[in-house]
Design a protein around this motif. Sequence first.
Motif, PDB file in Angstrom:
ATOM      1  N   CYS A 156     -31.826 -33.861  44.586  1.00 37.57           N
ATOM      2  CA  CYS A 156     -31.705 -33.424  45.982  1.00 37.57           C
ATOM      3  C   CYS A 156     -32.051 -31.947  46.171  1.00 37.57           C
ATOM      4  CB  CYS A 156     -30.303 -33.710  46.512  1.00 37.57           C
ATOM      5  SG  CYS A 156     -29.988 -35.455  46.786  1.00 37.57           S
ATOM      6  N   THR A 157     -32.039 -31.163  45.100  1.00 37.10           N
ATOM      7  CA  THR A 157     -32.420 -29.749  45.236  1.00 37.10           C
ATOM      8  C   THR A 157     -33.911 -29.605  45.542  1.00 37.10           C
ATOM      9  OG1 THR A 157     -32.830 -29.436  42.866  1.00 37.10           O
ATOM     10  CG2 THR A 157     -30.599 -28.959  43.681  1.00 37.10           C
ATOM     11  N   LYS A 158     -34.663 -30.692  45.420  1.00 34.32           N
ATOM     12  CA  LYS A 158     -36.104 -30.659  45.683  1.00 34.32           C
ATOM     13  C   LYS A 158     -36.470 -31.309  47.014  1.00 34.32           C
ATOM     14  CE  LYS A 158     -36.927 -30.598  40.810  1.00 34.32           C
ATOM     15  NZ  LYS A 158     -37.749 -30.995  39.711  1.00 34.32           N
ATOM     16  N   GLU A 159     -35.476 -31.614  47.835  1.00 34.40           N
ATOM     17  CA  GLU A 159     -35.706 -32.230  49.136  1.00 34.40           C
ATOM     18  C   GLU A 159     -36.471 -31.289  50.056  1.00 34.40           C
ATOM     19  OE1 GLU A 159     -34.989 -35.210  50.631  1.00 34.40           O
ATOM     20  OE2 GLU A 159     -34.383 -35.975  48.669  1.00 34.40           O
ATOM     21  N   VAL A 160     -37.174 -31.856  51.005  1.00 38.21           N
ATOM     22  CA  VAL A 160     -37.917 -31.077  51.998  1.00 38.21           C
ATOM     23  C   VAL A 160     -36.948 -30.396  52.958  1.00 38.21           C
ATOM     24  CG1 VAL A 160     -39.562 -31.240  53.906  1.00 38.21           C
ATOM     25  CG2 VAL A 160     -39.932 -32.565  51.822  1.00 38.21           C
ATOM     26  N   SER A 161     -35.891 -31.075  53.310  1.00 41.40           N
ATOM     27  CA  SER A 161     -34.910 -30.558  54.262  1.00 41.40           C
ATOM     28  C   SER A 161     -34.136 -29.376  53.667  1.00 41.40           C
ATOM     29  CB  SER A 161     -33.937 -31.675  54.637  1.00 41.40           C
ATOM     30  OG  SER A 161     -32.804 -31.155  55.283  1.00 41.40           O
ATOM     31  N   VAL A 162     -34.143 -28.276  54.403  1.00 46.55           N
ATOM     32  CA  VAL A 162     -33.423 -27.082  53.956  1.00 46.55           C
ATOM     33  C   VAL A 162     -31.928 -27.373  53.865  1.00 46.55           C
ATOM     34  CG1 VAL A 162     -32.830 -24.694  54.564  1.00 46.55           C
ATOM     35  CG2 VAL A 162     -35.155 -25.526  54.894  1.00 46.55           C
ATOM     36  N   GLY A 163     -31.396 -28.121  54.832  1.00 47.12           N
ATOM     37  CA  GLY A 163     -29.972 -28.444  54.828  1.00 47.12           C
ATOM     38  C   GLY A 163     -29.576 -29.274  53.616  1.00 47.12           C
ATOM     39  N   ALA A 164     -30.418 -30.244  53.272  1.00 48.53           N
ATOM     40  CA  ALA A 164     -30.128 -31.078  52.102  1.00 48.53           C
ATOM     41  C   ALA A 164     -30.158 -30.250  50.828  1.00 48.53           C
ATOM     42  CB  ALA A 164     -31.126 -32.234  52.011  1.00 48.53           C
ATOM     43  N   ARG A 165     -31.137 -29.356  50.717  1.00 40.32           N
ATOM     44  CA  ARG A 165     -31.206 -28.485  49.528  1.00 40.32           C
ATOM     45  C   ARG A 165     -29.977 -27.592  49.448  1.00 40.32           C
ATOM     46  NH1 ARG A 165     -36.587 -27.457  51.139  1.00 40.32           N
ATOM     47  NH2 ARG A 165     -35.964 -25.346  51.663  1.00 40.32           N
ATOM     48  N   LYS A 166     -29.585 -27.017  50.572  1.00 40.69           N
ATOM     49  CA  LYS A 166     -28.415 -26.138  50.595  1.00 40.69           C
ATOM     50  C   LYS A 166     -27.163 -26.897  50.157  1.00 40.69           C
ATOM     51  CE  LYS A 166     -25.541 -23.424  53.642  1.00 40.69           C
ATOM     52  NZ  LYS A 166     -24.868 -23.587  54.889  1.00 40.69           N
ATOM     53  N   ASN A 167     -26.990 -28.101  50.685  1.00 36.57           N
ATOM     54  CA  ASN A 167     -25.829 -28.912  50.301  1.00 36.57           C
ATOM     55  C   ASN A 167     -25.882 -29.303  48.833  1.00 36.57           C
ATOM     56  OD1 ASN A 167     -24.610 -28.859  52.839  1.00 36.57           O
ATOM     57  ND2 ASN A 167     -25.786 -30.618  53.545  1.00 36.57           N
ATOM     58  N   ALA A 168     -27.072 -29.584  48.319  1.00 30.73           N
ATOM     59  CA  ALA A 168     -27.211 -29.934  46.903  1.00 30.73           C
ATOM     60  C   ALA A 168     -26.806 -28.751  46.017  1.00 30.73           C
ATOM     61  CB  ALA A 168     -28.638 -30.368  46.596  1.00 30.73           C
ATOM     62  N   TYR A 169     -27.263 -27.554  46.365  1.00 33.99           N
ATOM     63  CA  TYR A 169     -26.897 -26.382  45.572  1.00 33.99           C
ATOM     64  C   TYR A 169     -25.399 -26.087  45.681  1.00 33.99           C
ATOM     65  CZ  TYR A 169     -31.703 -25.295  44.363  1.00 33.99           C
ATOM     66  OH  TYR A 169     -32.967 -25.345  43.844  1.00 33.99           O
ATOM     67  N   THR A 170     -24.835 -26.271  46.862  1.00 36.96           N
ATOM     68  CA  THR A 170     -23.390 -26.083  47.029  1.00 36.96           C
ATOM     69  C   THR A 170     -22.619 -27.078  46.174  1.00 36.96           C
ATOM     70  OG1 THR A 170     -23.725 -25.275  49.283  1.00 36.96           O
ATOM     71  CG2 THR A 170     -21.508 -26.039  48.719  1.00 36.96           C
ATOM     72  N   LEU A 171     -23.092 -28.320  46.144  1.00 38.61           N
ATOM     73  CA  LEU A 171     -22.438 -29.341  45.320  1.00 38.61           C
ATOM     74  C   LEU A 171     -22.566 -29.015  43.836  1.00 38.61           C
ATOM     75  CD1 LEU A 171     -20.854 -31.926  45.098  1.00 38.61           C
ATOM     76  CD2 LEU A 171     -22.975 -33.205  45.471  1.00 38.61           C
ATOM     77  N   LEU A 172     -23.704 -28.486  43.409  1.00 43.69           N
ATOM     78  CA  LEU A 172     -23.853 -28.066  42.013  1.00 43.69           C
ATOM     79  C   LEU A 172     -22.833 -26.992  41.649  1.00 43.69           C
ATOM     80  CD1 LEU A 172     -27.710 -27.945  41.439  1.00 43.69           C
ATOM     81  CD2 LEU A 172     -26.064 -29.482  40.361  1.00 43.69           C
ATOM     82  N   VAL A 173     -22.609 -26.058  42.561  1.00 40.51           N
ATOM     83  CA  VAL A 173     -21.611 -25.007  42.324  1.00 40.51           C
ATOM     84  C   VAL A 173     -20.224 -25.628  42.210  1.00 40.51           C
ATOM     85  CG1 VAL A 173     -20.463 -23.009  43.368  1.00 40.51           C
ATOM     86  CG2 VAL A 173     -22.960 -23.159  43.361  1.00 40.51           C
ATOM     87  N   GLU A 174     -19.911 -26.571  43.095  1.00 40.04           N
ATOM     88  CA  GLU A 174     -18.600 -27.230  43.040  1.00 40.04           C
ATOM     89  C   GLU A 174     -18.433 -28.051  41.763  1.00 40.04           C
ATOM     90  OE1 GLU A 174     -15.987 -26.597  44.736  1.00 40.04           O
ATOM     91  OE2 GLU A 174     -17.119 -25.231  46.011  1.00 40.04           O
ATOM     92  N   ILE A 175     -19.514 -28.670  41.297  1.00 41.41           N
ATOM     93  CA  ILE A 175     -19.450 -29.397  40.033  1.00 41.41           C
ATOM     94  C   ILE A 175     -19.156 -28.422  38.892  1.00 41.41           C
ATOM     95  CG2 ILE A 175     -20.868 -30.643  38.333  1.00 41.41           C
ATOM     96  CD1 ILE A 175     -22.154 -32.113  40.744  1.00 41.41           C
ATOM     97  N   GLY A 176     -19.816 -27.273  38.909  1.00 41.47           N
ATOM     98  CA  GLY A 176     -19.535 -26.244  37.906  1.00 41.47           C
ATOM     99  C   GLY A 176     -18.088 -25.780  37.971  1.00 41.47           C
TER     100      GLY A 176
END
Length: 88
Positions: free
Chosen positions: A31-51
């Motif tokens: 999802c970090t490679k999605e076209v949608s900026v919102g989807a990418r932002k949420n994916a990166y936020t989720l990666l941080v939460e997973i960490g």
Amino acid sequence: PRLKCLIHIVKRLTEEHKDFITTLLPEVIICTKEVSVGARKNAYTLLVEIGNAFVRFCGNKKGTTHSHLLTVMNAWRQCSHSKDFYLF
């Protein structure tokens, strides 16, 4: 919307849910490679939460968190070469 829900879910998970979080990781990375900026932002936020979840599970034991995360990411990398690899 699914990524936003997962962000809130991951924040509340305990160590017994480590396998669930590990299962989420490949799709979140995709999802970090999605076209949608919102989807990418949420994916990166989720990666941080997973960490953050791995830090909660492993505490501040030197190297344990990083080692676990690298093991999970390496496993994902090895199985992600398949075109049919999707979790949802």
